[in-house]
Design an enzyme around this catalytic site. Structure first.
Site, PDB file in Angstrom:
ATOM      1  N   CYS A 116       0.641  -0.704   0.005  1.00 34.04           N
ATOM      2  CA  CYS A 116      -0.109  -0.628   0.215  1.00 34.04           C
ATOM      3  C   CYS A 116       0.777   0.919   0.475  1.00 34.04           C
ATOM      4  CB  CYS A 116      -0.881   0.596   1.342  1.00 34.04           C
ATOM      5  SG  CYS A 116      -1.766  -1.409   1.184  1.00 34.04           S
ATOM      6  N   HIS A 256      -3.170   7.404   2.356  1.00 34.29           N
ATOM      7  CA  HIS A 256      -4.101   5.445   1.765  1.00 34.29           C
ATOM      8  C   HIS A 256      -5.428   5.442   2.231  1.00 34.29           C
ATOM      9  CE1 HIS A 256      -3.869   2.096   0.710  1.00 34.29           C
ATOM     10  NE2 HIS A 256      -3.388   1.010   2.398  1.00 34.29           N
ATOM     11  N   ASN A 286      -9.648  -0.258  -0.563  1.00 35.98           N
ATOM     12  CA  ASN A 286      -8.699   0.280  -0.360  1.00 35.98           C
ATOM     13  C   ASN A 286      -8.216  -1.288  -1.636  1.00 35.98           C
ATOM     14  OD1 ASN A 286      -5.990  -0.256   0.474  1.00 35.98           O
ATOM     15  ND2 ASN A 286      -6.212  -1.004   1.763  1.00 35.98           N
TER      16      ASN A 286
HETATM   17  O1  UT7 Z   1      -3.653  -1.190   3.519  1.00 35.86           O
HETATM   18  C1  UT7 Z   1      -3.129  -1.863   3.945  1.00 35.86           C
HETATM   19  C2  UT7 Z   1      -2.745  -1.955   5.358  1.00 35.86           C
HETATM   20  N1  UT7 Z   1      -4.475  -2.252   5.978  1.00 35.86           N
HETATM   21  C3  UT7 Z   1      -4.641  -1.985   7.380  1.00 35.86           C
HETATM   22  O2  UT7 Z   1      -4.677  -0.927   6.805  1.00 35.86           O
HETATM   23  C4  UT7 Z   1      -6.190  -2.845   7.419  1.00 35.86           C
HETATM   24  C5  UT7 Z   1      -5.817  -2.324   9.282  1.00 35.86           C
HETATM   25  N2  UT7 Z   1      -7.342  -3.167   9.331  1.00 35.86           N
HETATM   26  C6  UT7 Z   1      -8.381  -3.105   9.353  1.00 35.86           C
HETATM   27  O3  UT7 Z   1      -8.912  -2.019   9.170  1.00 35.86           O
HETATM   28  C7  UT7 Z   1      -9.663  -3.326  10.924  1.00 35.86           C
HETATM   29  O4  UT7 Z   1      -8.690  -4.242  11.438  1.00 35.86           O
HETATM   30  C8  UT7 Z   1      -9.869  -4.317  10.179  1.00 35.86           C
HETATM   31  C9  UT7 Z   1     -11.416  -3.532   9.148  1.00 35.86           C
HETATM   32  C10 UT7 Z   1      -9.790  -5.123   8.991  1.00 35.86           C
HETATM   33  C11 UT7 Z   1     -11.541  -5.007  10.956  1.00 35.86           C
HETATM   34  O5  UT7 Z   1     -11.810  -4.322  11.711  1.00 35.86           O
HETATM   35  P1  UT7 Z   1     -11.699  -4.429  13.745  1.00 35.86           P
HETATM   36  O6  UT7 Z   1     -12.805  -3.778  14.173  1.00 35.86           O
HETATM   37  O7  UT7 Z   1     -10.162  -4.038  13.493  1.00 35.86           O
HETATM   38  O8  UT7 Z   1     -12.416  -5.809  13.679  1.00 35.86           O
HETATM   39  P2  UT7 Z   1     -11.659  -7.214  14.388  1.00 35.86           P
HETATM   40  O9  UT7 Z   1     -10.613  -7.697  13.665  1.00 35.86           O
HETATM   41  O10 UT7 Z   1     -11.008  -6.846  15.684  1.00 35.86           O
HETATM   42  O11 UT7 Z   1     -12.908  -7.990  14.895  1.00 35.86           O
HETATM   43  C12 UT7 Z   1     -14.619  -7.538  15.653  1.00 35.86           C
HETATM   44  C13 UT7 Z   1     -15.702  -8.514  15.288  1.00 35.86           C
HETATM   45  C14 UT7 Z   1     -14.698  -9.536  15.352  1.00 35.86           C
HETATM   46  O12 UT7 Z   1     -15.858 -10.715  16.059  1.00 35.86           O
HETATM   47  P3  UT7 Z   1     -15.455 -11.023  17.522  1.00 35.86           P
HETATM   48  O13 UT7 Z   1     -14.100 -11.635  17.963  1.00 35.86           O
HETATM   49  O14 UT7 Z   1     -15.843  -9.953  17.682  1.00 35.86           O
HETATM   50  O15 UT7 Z   1     -17.166 -11.575  17.977  1.00 35.86           O
HETATM   51  C15 UT7 Z   1     -15.205 -10.595  14.321  1.00 35.86           C
HETATM   52  O16 UT7 Z   1     -15.196 -11.874  13.574  1.00 35.86           O
HETATM   53  O17 UT7 Z   1     -15.743  -8.192  14.061  1.00 35.86           O
HETATM   54  C16 UT7 Z   1     -15.640  -9.599  13.504  1.00 35.86           C
HETATM   55  N3  UT7 Z   1     -15.523 -10.039  12.341  1.00 35.86           N
HETATM   56  C17 UT7 Z   1     -16.963  -9.064  10.987  1.00 35.86           C
HETATM   57  N4  UT7 Z   1     -17.996  -8.967  11.292  1.00 35.86           N
HETATM   58  C18 UT7 Z   1     -18.517  -8.915  10.654  1.00 35.86           C
HETATM   59  C19 UT7 Z   1     -14.473  -9.455  11.360  1.00 35.86           C
HETATM   60  N5  UT7 Z   1     -15.129  -9.513  10.254  1.00 35.86           N
HETATM   61  C20 UT7 Z   1     -16.075  -9.250   9.892  1.00 35.86           C
HETATM   62  C21 UT7 Z   1     -16.937  -8.392   8.880  1.00 35.86           C
HETATM   63  N6  UT7 Z   1     -18.048  -8.511   9.603  1.00 35.86           N
HETATM   64  N7  UT7 Z   1     -16.453  -8.463   7.154  1.00 35.86           N
END
Ligand code: UT7
Length: 329
Positions: A116, A256, A286
């Site tokens: 990225c 980004h 993204n």
């Molecule tokens: O571009 C290159 C660099 N990349 C980035 O900068 C991306 C950085 N990361 C992110 O943007 C975020 O971490 C994500 C958008 C990928 C994920 O968001 P998050 O707020 O960090 O979610 P999480 O991984 O902490 O998950 C929270 C909850 C989990 O459920 P439990 O364990 O709390 O029950 C996940 O299983 O959300 C769940 N979850 C979803 N729920 C609905 C994860 N993905 C989804 C989804 N829909 N698509």
């Protein structure tokens, strides 16, 4: 002798027609529009669906837009640097394929792999060729067909990524406009948080790697999120400080587009109003190396000569950085 700086003198962009909305994804994985929008800011992304088409097929129209705008003969292009993690093929370089397709028969070129942060690294590299006086016209293109490496059964990654291309033309400027300063960083100890497990020389493709879905982008979202918030905000603030600037001096932040919450954190740290932040994540998602030039493409009509602009990125590697530039037209 007059100091030569490298100025962006034209921008081009391309996104495929096909939209993949949050509602489409609701039918593919266990997710919902509300979750995706509140956690990332994304509503839809563009997907290059046509079989047999790759990253070069998006980079070419982006560059052709520049050629049209500048009434430029492609033979005048000296060099094409293509930032991508989704090359048409592992080799040869997509830059070579692009040069052939646009008729840039006098250009040399190569691909730059910095995920990225690819466009930012390529912009800095291209600027140095101009500043040295060695080359007159350098094209920097950021392009990714992320749909080629996204696992559409993995809800944690498939909601984020989209396809697109953005390109800029770099030319010499003698009025001090263009690229002013950059802070670029990489830390390979972060490689396991965001990577493709197989298909490289460590783990070549086998029936087993395909069955294990190891040819898709893998991300530990939360870990990347934490590094991204700190990395992007830190370098952006450091860049302002070492150029004796505050948020008030900056006309635009071009961040980004990975996650709206990461963008907000960077803008806050720089003391920037929201109106000064380019955000198009809601419609493209993204697009990896294409996010920064696609912002410039969308905002080109609002930019004014002399505007101070900060571009900031964070990505796999880890790689991150920020560049200060003064808009030249
Ligand atoms: O571009 C290159 C660099 N990349 C980035 O900068 C991306 C950085 N990361 C992110 O943007 C975020 O971490 C994500 C958008 C990928 C994920 O968001 P998050 O707020 O960090 O979610 P999480 O991984 O902490 O998950 C929270 C909850 C989990 O459920 P439990 O364990 O709390 O029950 C996940 O299983 O959300 C769940 N979850 C979803 N729920 C609905 C994860 N993905 C989804 C989804 N829909 N698509």
């Amino acid at each position: 002798m007059t100091k030569i700086t490298a100025a962006i003198t034209a921008v081009g962009g391309y996104v495929p027609e096909t939209k993949l909305t949050n509602f489409d994804l609701e039918k593919m994985v266990d997710t919902n529009d509300e979750w995706i929008r509140s956690r990332t800011g994304i509503s839809e992304r563009r997907i290059l669906k046509e079989p047999g088409k790759g990253s070069s097929d998006m980079a070419v129209p982006a560059i052709e837009e520049i050629l049209r705008k500048k009434n430029l003969d492609p033979k005048e292009i000296d060099c094409i640097i293509c930032a991508t993690v989704t090359p048409d093929m592992v080799f040869p370089a997509t830059a070579n394929i692009i040069a052939d397709k646009v008729g840039a028969t006098n250009a040399w070129g190569y691909d730059l792999s910095a995920a990225c942060s690819g466009f930012l690294f390529a912009l800095s590299t291209g600027a140095m060729y101009i500043e040295s006086g060695r080359f007159k016209k350098v094209i920097v293109v950021g392009v990714d067909k992320m749909s080629a490496i996204v696992d559409y059964t993995d809800r944690t990654t498939c909601i984020i990524f989209g396809d697109g291309a953005g390109a800029v033309l770099l030319e010499a400027n003698e009025d001090g406009l263009g690229v002013q300063d950059s802070i670029l960083k990489s830390d390979g100890s972060g490689r396991n948080f965001l990577h493709m497990k197989a298909g490289g020389s460590v783990k070549p493709a086998t029936a087993e790697t395909v069955a294990a879905r190891e040819h898709f982008a893998f991300q530990e979202g939360q870990a990347v999120f934490k590094f991204a918030v700190k990395g992007m905000a830190d370098v952006s603030a450091e860049l302002l400080e070492r150029n004796n600037l505050t948020g008030d001096d900056i006309a635009w932040l071009v961040p980004h587009q990975a996650n709206l919450r990461i963008i907000d954190a960077t803008a806050n740290r720089m003391g920037l109003d929201k109106e000064k932040v380019m955000i198009n994540i809601q419609k493209y998602g993204n697009t990896t190396a294409a996010t920064l030039p696609l912002c410039l493409w969308d905002w080109e009509n609002q930019l004014k000569k002399g505007d101070k602009i900060v571009l900031a990125a964070f990505g796999g590697g880890f790689t991150w950085g920020a560049t200060l530039l003064t808009w030249a037209y």
